[in-house]
Scaffold this active site. Structure first.
Site, PDB file in Angstrom:
ATOM      1  N   CYS A  33       0.826  -1.213   0.000  1.00 47.18           N
ATOM      2  CA  CYS A  33       0.000   0.000   0.000  1.00 47.18           C
ATOM      3  C   CYS A  33       0.862   1.266   0.000  1.00 47.18           C
ATOM      4  O   CYS A  33       0.352   2.362  -0.232  1.00 47.18           O
ATOM      5  CB  CYS A  33      -0.904   0.042   1.213  1.00 47.18           C
ATOM      6  SG  CYS A  33      -1.927  -1.399   1.401  1.00 47.18           S
ATOM      7  N   ASP A  35       2.976   2.150   2.714  1.00 44.01           N
ATOM      8  CA  ASP A  35       3.359   2.595   4.059  1.00 44.01           C
ATOM      9  C   ASP A  35       3.716   1.414   4.945  1.00 44.01           C
ATOM     10  O   ASP A  35       2.961   0.444   5.023  1.00 44.01           O
ATOM     11  CB  ASP A  35       2.191   3.339   4.739  1.00 44.01           C
ATOM     12  CG  ASP A  35       1.941   4.689   4.110  1.00 44.01           C
ATOM     13  OD1 ASP A  35       2.863   5.510   4.115  1.00 44.01           O
ATOM     14  OD2 ASP A  35       0.818   4.902   3.606  1.00 44.01           O
ATOM     15  N   CYS A  58       5.093   7.847   2.670  1.00 39.41           N
ATOM     16  CA  CYS A  58       5.012   9.238   2.245  1.00 39.41           C
ATOM     17  C   CYS A  58       5.372  10.183   3.394  1.00 39.41           C
ATOM     18  O   CYS A  58       5.616   9.745   4.522  1.00 39.41           O
ATOM     19  CB  CYS A  58       3.600   9.538   1.741  1.00 39.41           C
ATOM     20  SG  CYS A  58       2.360   9.404   3.031  1.00 39.41           S
ATOM     21  N   CYS A 102      -4.607   5.770   5.300  1.00 47.06           N
ATOM     22  CA  CYS A 102      -3.461   4.951   4.913  1.00 47.06           C
ATOM     23  C   CYS A 102      -2.171   5.313   5.629  1.00 47.06           C
ATOM     24  O   CYS A 102      -1.347   4.449   5.884  1.00 47.06           O
ATOM     25  CB  CYS A 102      -3.267   4.998   3.402  1.00 47.06           C
ATOM     26  SG  CYS A 102      -2.868   6.621   2.764  1.00 47.06           S
TER      27      CYS A 102
END
Lengths: 122, 398
Positions: A33, A35, A58, A102
């Site tokens: 995903c 992360d 991120c 997320c």
């Protein structure tokens, strides 16, 4: 898109790295995903003496990781378990809505590290 | 802080010469090209001059060009135009097209058309034999991009167009990224429909064109006053069109000097990055790629944090990571060339332009390894076995 606080912590994350003789470690997220967070804790009595992190992801993921270490450090285990995802987002002056699910995993990571510590203690 | 723009596949600055020719068309020559008075004629003549320049860039005739509001609109008009003319049938395209083509095809699928999405090899190349075996009697159009917007792979469209032409199937190419960087001759290459965009070649945004070969029949998708031979009604954007014409003229004139210059910079960027950074890889084809495209992936780091870190150093770049996309999905192009999600998240696109200098490149080559190293220090994946299958199983559990 990101708050000043997120950007500042992304640029200069606090408590980054591993704890060598840690008492608990928690990994949350999934690199598929985008992360993945690992939170390390060192416990002294019933307090979190040290909290560190390593994160793939991120800017929001890195900033939330850094923030959780600061929020949790020095707290008792019971206090640390009360810290929520929303607390982390709030301390960062908010996260973009799309990132709330997320990338805001740091509280889960901390709780997982505490669970790991409790399991090992038993 | 000095800023370095290396995202020319996203957009380019308007060339000074382009802007200068546009300006009078906002105020002095503001007529509607459809009007019969002198104001209208001035606008009309300027538009026709621009049409000629666009046609010359791709070896077409002026009356084979219609102006659009951009590359996306040109793709829509081409593919839907043919589909609606034929009423039913199958569209052949590739799995790595720009969303302007892919989403148009998906919309047509919902309307009852069939679509075949051809795979690509690990370099992002469509195989002509795959086109040959995919074509059927009911194939109504083949649409393959000339060059990929992400990884820069230049497709063998001449061979694919030949297959289409031998079978009487119209061939469309999205040339938004390749125009001005790879030579295009629609006649020699047997192309029936070709999409162009102005803002990728130092022209203004909001204008593009569709080349429609004489004899190729399409239905309009925008109805109105019958502008652009009834295929794209709407009062023409004269300043934009004038600017686009000038941009095409300059692109054609400068290709001989721009292309070798870009290739020299690109190769230096690629070779030095792969040399300097451990576990760095090039995505796309080593030679059959756009002169200005460098596309990398770096193990164990995520692209959004990478481009944010580069932005902090004044470098504008782009990534195929899910975290930077509106849909939170990794790039379909990177998945189609066989990368796993984690590899796709660690991608970086640097696209050069004619104003980039060797000095800027040196700065990027200093900054990039530092940024990658910092993010790897933070990453729990660096120097660890990824165990992708374990994570995939985790995903399925959710």
């Amino acid at each position: 898109m990101y708050s000043e606080k997120v950007i500042e912590l992304f640029r200069n994350p606090r408590n980054m790295g591993e704890i060598e003789n840690r008492d608990g470690v928690g990994t949350v997220g999934n690199p598929i995903c985008g992360d993945l967070m690992t939170i390390y804790i060192k416990v002294d009595g019933d307090r979190l003496k040290d909290v560190k992190f390593k994160t793939f992801g991120c800017a929001a993921a890195i900033a939330t990781s850094s923030m959780i270490t600061e929020l949790a450090k020095g707290k008792t285990i019971e206090e640390a378990l009360q810290i929520t995802r929303d607390d982390v987002a709030e301390e960062l002056d908010g996260l973009p809505p799309i990132k709330m699910h997320c990338s805001n995993l740091a509280a889960d990571g901390l709780h997982a590290a505490i669970e790991d510590y409790k399991r090992k203690k038993e | 802080m000095k800023r370095i723009y290396m995202d020319h596949a996203a957009t380019t600055q308007v060339d000074q010469e382009v802007m200068e020719v546009m300006l009078p068309y906002f105020t002095t020559y503001y007529g509607n090209a459809s009007s019969f008075h002198s104001y209208g004629r001035e606008a009309h003549d300027a538009m026709e001059d621009a049409r000629k320049k666009v046609a010359e860039l791709i070896g077409a005739e002026s009356d084979e060009i219609i102006f659009t509001a951009g590359g996306t609109e040109a793709d829509n008009i081409a593919i839907k135009g043919v589909a609606y003319k034929k009423e039913k049938g199958t569209i052949i395209t590739s799995s790595i097209e720009h969303p302007a083509v892919l989403e148009t095809c998906r919309a047509l699928e919902r309307e009852g058309f069939n679509v075949t999405y051809l795979p690509v090899d690990r370099f992002g190349m469509v195989q002509p034999p795959d086109v040959e075996s995919a074509k059927k009697d009911e194939t109504i159009i083949i649409s393959i991009m000339h060059a990929n917007n992400e990884i820069g792979t230049v497709q063998p469209i001449k061979e694919i167009a030949k297959i289409a032409s031998e079978n009487g199937i119209p061939f469309h190419a999205d040339a938004v990224q390749s125009a001005g960087k790879v030579s295009i001759d629609v006649k020699r290459m047997n192309i029936d429909l070709l999409s162009l965009s102005s803002h990728k070649i130092y022209g203004p945004k909001g204008v593009g064109a569709l080349y429609i070969k004489k004899g190729v029949k399409i239905n309009p998708i925008i109805h109105g006053g019958g502008h652009e031979r009834g295929l794209r009604s709407s009062t023409e954007n004269i300043p934009g069109i004038v600017g686009f014409g000038k941009a095409c003229e300059l692109a054609k004139k400068r290709m001989d000097t721009d292309v070798p210059y870009l290739i020299k910079l690109r190769d230096k960027l690629i070779n030095n990055t792969l040399d300097k950074i451990e576990e760095s890889y090039l995505n796309g084809h080593s030679t059959k790629r756009l002169p200005n495209n460098a596309h990398f992936r770096f193990t164990a780091i995520e692209g959004e944090s990478l481009i944010m870190s580069l932005d902090d150093k004044g470098i504008a770049a782009s990534t195929g990571s899910a975290c930077s996309s509106k849909k939170l999905e990794p790039s379909h192009v990177l998945m189609a060339i066989g990368l796993n999600e984690v590899e796709a998240h660690g991608s970086l696109r640097l696209t050069l332009g004619r104003e980039n200098t060797d000095e800027e490149l040196e700065y990027v080559l200093e900054a990039l390894p530092e940024v990658v190293e910092r993010l790897r220090e933070i990453s729990p994946l660096w120097k660890k076995d990824l165990e992708i299958e374990k994570w995939r199983k985790e995903m399925e559990k959710r």
